[in-house]
Design a protein around this motif. Structure first.
Motif, PDB file in Angstrom:
ATOM      1  N   ARG A  57       0.765  -1.345  -0.333  1.00 59.08           N
ATOM      2  CA  ARG A  57      -0.130   0.206   0.552  1.00 59.08           C
ATOM      3  C   ARG A  57       0.848   1.011  -0.088  1.00 59.08           C
ATOM      4  O   ARG A  57       1.954   0.995   0.757  1.00 59.08           O
ATOM      5  CB  ARG A  57      -0.819  -0.045   1.522  1.00 59.08           C
ATOM      6  CG  ARG A  57      -2.032  -0.921   1.513  1.00 59.08           C
ATOM      7  CD  ARG A  57      -3.344  -0.434   0.741  1.00 59.08           C
ATOM      8  NE  ARG A  57      -4.126  -1.513   0.629  1.00 59.08           N
ATOM      9  CZ  ARG A  57      -4.647  -2.619  -0.262  1.00 59.08           C
ATOM     10  NH1 ARG A  57      -3.356  -2.506  -0.841  1.00 59.08           N
ATOM     11  NH2 ARG A  57      -5.326  -3.054   0.547  1.00 59.08           N
ATOM     12  N   GLU A  58       0.316   2.050  -0.932  1.00 59.57           N
ATOM     13  CA  GLU A  58       1.874   3.421  -0.484  1.00 59.57           C
ATOM     14  C   GLU A  58       1.347   4.143  -0.347  1.00 59.57           C
ATOM     15  O   GLU A  58       1.468   4.746   0.910  1.00 59.57           O
ATOM     16  CB  GLU A  58       1.128   4.058  -2.424  1.00 59.57           C
ATOM     17  CG  GLU A  58       1.102   3.799  -3.346  1.00 59.57           C
ATOM     18  CD  GLU A  58       3.094   4.427  -3.418  1.00 59.57           C
ATOM     19  OE1 GLU A  58       3.340   5.309  -3.277  1.00 59.57           O
ATOM     20  OE2 GLU A  58       3.755   3.372  -4.173  1.00 59.57           O
ATOM     21  N   SER A  59       0.052   3.877   0.905  1.00 67.93           N
ATOM     22  CA  SER A  59      -0.720   5.086   2.156  1.00 67.93           C
ATOM     23  C   SER A  59       0.623   4.532   3.090  1.00 67.93           C
ATOM     24  O   SER A  59       0.760   5.388   4.499  1.00 67.93           O
ATOM     25  CB  SER A  59      -1.996   4.791   2.602  1.00 67.93           C
ATOM     26  OG  SER A  59      -2.265   3.330   2.582  1.00 67.93           O
ATOM     27  N   ILE A  60       0.801   2.925   3.320  1.00 60.29           N
ATOM     28  CA  ILE A  60       1.813   2.832   4.323  1.00 60.29           C
ATOM     29  C   ILE A  60       3.029   3.424   4.265  1.00 60.29           C
ATOM     30  O   ILE A  60       3.784   3.691   5.430  1.00 60.29           O
ATOM     31  CB  ILE A  60       2.414   1.231   4.250  1.00 60.29           C
ATOM     32  CG1 ILE A  60       0.981   1.011   4.782  1.00 60.29           C
ATOM     33  CG2 ILE A  60       3.408   0.951   5.535  1.00 60.29           C
ATOM     34  CD1 ILE A  60       0.602  -1.027   4.857  1.00 60.29           C
ATOM     35  N   LYS A  61       3.499   3.510   3.043  1.00 64.48           N
ATOM     36  CA  LYS A  61       5.307   4.132   2.644  1.00 64.48           C
ATOM     37  C   LYS A  61       5.173   5.642   3.126  1.00 64.48           C
ATOM     38  O   LYS A  61       6.007   6.247   3.356  1.00 64.48           O
ATOM     39  CB  LYS A  61       5.542   4.004   0.912  1.00 64.48           C
ATOM     40  CG  LYS A  61       5.748   2.427   0.531  1.00 64.48           C
ATOM     41  CD  LYS A  61       6.141   2.522  -0.535  1.00 64.48           C
ATOM     42  CE  LYS A  61       6.330   1.285  -1.075  1.00 64.48           C
ATOM     43  NZ  LYS A  61       6.927   1.076  -2.510  1.00 64.48           N
ATOM     44  N   ASN A  62       3.859   6.024   3.101  1.00 61.94           N
ATOM     45  CA  ASN A  62       3.869   7.634   3.365  1.00 61.94           C
ATOM     46  C   ASN A  62       3.348   7.728   4.597  1.00 61.94           C
ATOM     47  O   ASN A  62       3.221   9.857   4.765  1.00 61.94           O
ATOM     48  CB  ASN A  62       2.228   8.175   1.781  1.00 61.94           C
ATOM     49  CG  ASN A  62       2.859   8.000   0.726  1.00 61.94           C
ATOM     50  OD1 ASN A  62       4.033   7.804   0.042  1.00 61.94           O
ATOM     51  ND2 ASN A  62       1.627   8.098  -0.347  1.00 61.94           N
ATOM     52  N   THR A  63       3.749   7.361   5.213  1.00 60.26           N
ATOM     53  CA  THR A  63       2.979   7.039   7.043  1.00 60.26           C
ATOM     54  C   THR A  63       4.167   7.628   7.704  1.00 60.26           C
ATOM     55  O   THR A  63       4.207   8.595   8.684  1.00 60.26           O
ATOM     56  CB  THR A  63       2.489   6.327   7.390  1.00 60.26           C
ATOM     57  OG1 THR A  63       1.228   5.267   6.739  1.00 60.26           O
ATOM     58  CG2 THR A  63       2.587   6.301   9.042  1.00 60.26           C
TER      59      THR A  63
ATOM     60  N   SER B  74      -3.335  -1.220   7.685  1.00 60.33           N
ATOM     61  CA  SER B  74      -3.631  -2.375   6.666  1.00 60.33           C
ATOM     62  C   SER B  74      -3.257  -3.655   7.369  1.00 60.33           C
ATOM     63  O   SER B  74      -2.257  -4.159   6.794  1.00 60.33           O
ATOM     64  CB  SER B  74      -2.618  -1.288   5.823  1.00 60.33           C
ATOM     65  OG  SER B  74      -3.401  -0.107   5.268  1.00 60.33           O
TER      66      SER B  74
ATOM     67  N   ASN C 134      -6.617   3.383  10.207  1.00 64.96           N
ATOM     68  CA  ASN C 134      -6.433   2.439   8.788  1.00 64.96           C
ATOM     69  C   ASN C 134      -5.005   1.333   9.123  1.00 64.96           C
ATOM     70  O   ASN C 134      -4.125   2.341   8.639  1.00 64.96           O
ATOM     71  CB  ASN C 134      -6.998   2.026   7.849  1.00 64.96           C
ATOM     72  CG  ASN C 134      -6.592   0.628   6.694  1.00 64.96           C
ATOM     73  OD1 ASN C 134      -6.606  -0.437   7.605  1.00 64.96           O
ATOM     74  ND2 ASN C 134      -7.547   0.714   5.905  1.00 64.96           N
TER      75      ASN C 134
ATOM     76  N   ARG D 247      -3.287   6.421  10.452  1.00 65.22           N
ATOM     77  CA  ARG D 247      -4.424   6.824  10.756  1.00 65.22           C
ATOM     78  C   ARG D 247      -4.989   6.213  10.941  1.00 65.22           C
ATOM     79  O   ARG D 247      -4.436   5.003  11.640  1.00 65.22           O
ATOM     80  CB  ARG D 247      -4.288   7.660   9.370  1.00 65.22           C
ATOM     81  CG  ARG D 247      -4.368   8.778   8.954  1.00 65.22           C
ATOM     82  CD  ARG D 247      -4.183   9.244   7.232  1.00 65.22           C
ATOM     83  NE  ARG D 247      -3.704   9.833   7.128  1.00 65.22           N
ATOM     84  CZ  ARG D 247      -3.342  10.911   5.768  1.00 65.22           C
ATOM     85  NH1 ARG D 247      -4.789  10.397   4.480  1.00 65.22           N
ATOM     86  NH2 ARG D 247      -3.378  11.381   5.077  1.00 65.22           N
TER      87      ARG D 247
END
Length: 199
Positions: free
Chosen positions: A169-175, A185, A183, A181
């Motif tokens: 997930r890109e969202s994980i990398k961008n954390t 994942s 979620n 947040r």
């Protein structure tokens, strides 16, 4: 409880795993500390950036060296029920000290042939030390033959492995530099599995 997060293969998401699991444990009501033993200080930089971004983490990050990790075996920092996650670099004596000190070791790995070799070597190091451990597949591409083959090989070897797989997930990398947040994942599921494993 002292949990080591390590793999002698670099680039497999050790720091992200440590920070996400620490977040899950904190949300579950635990008193949590992340111990950064990597000379690059990725977990420490994450905490500093989160402060700068006004998005502080729900737990402290402290830096420790191999002598201080060894000291933890006699002077348990978790004696009051705290949960300690030790984030390790991919090499150095601190890895063996962390394996010996930890109650449980989590070995993050992607499902690639290159990572498999180093992951199995890390599993063997835990086995030799008599420390309980399990592989956690991260950056997983669901439904691929590589993922299925990786899991099958780990299971056939007799090594421990989480049922949970953390998706790519890109969202994980961008954390990085922020608190997670709501979620996580899948890391919250991995935390629940870990709790069951160490009961």
């Amino acid at each position: 409880m002292i949990i080591g997060i390590l793999n002698i293969k670099g680039g497999v998401g050790k720091t992200t795993t440590a920070m996400a699991l620490a977040t899950a444990a904190s949300r579950d009501g635990g008193a949590v500390t992340v111990v950064d033993t990597d000379p690059q200080g990725s977990a420490t930089l994450w905490e500093q950036a989160s402060q700068d971004n006004s998005a502080p983490l729900p737990f402290p990050v402290v830096s420790r060296n191999k002598a201080e990790i060894r000291r933890m075996r006699s002077n348990r920092p978790d004696s009051n029920g705290e949960i300690i996650f030790i984030d390790c670099p991919p090499n150095g004596d601190v890895i063996s000290e962390t394996i010996k000190t930890s109650d449980f070791v989590i070995i993050p790995s992607t499902a690639s042939p290159i990572d498999l070799q180093q992951t199995m070597a890390t599993c063997e190091a835990c086995q030799d030390a008599g420390t309980d451990y399990a592989v956690l597949i991260v950056m997983a591409r669901r439904g691929t033959s590589a993922l299925a083959s990786f899991r099958h090989t780990i299971e056939e070897s007799g090594a421990g492995i989480f049922d949970t797989e953390i998706p790519l997930r890109e969202s994980i990398k961008n954390t990085f530099g922020y608190a997670f947040r709501s979620n996580l994942s899948g890391y919250e599921d991995a935390w629940n599995e870990l709790k069951e494993a160490v009961k």
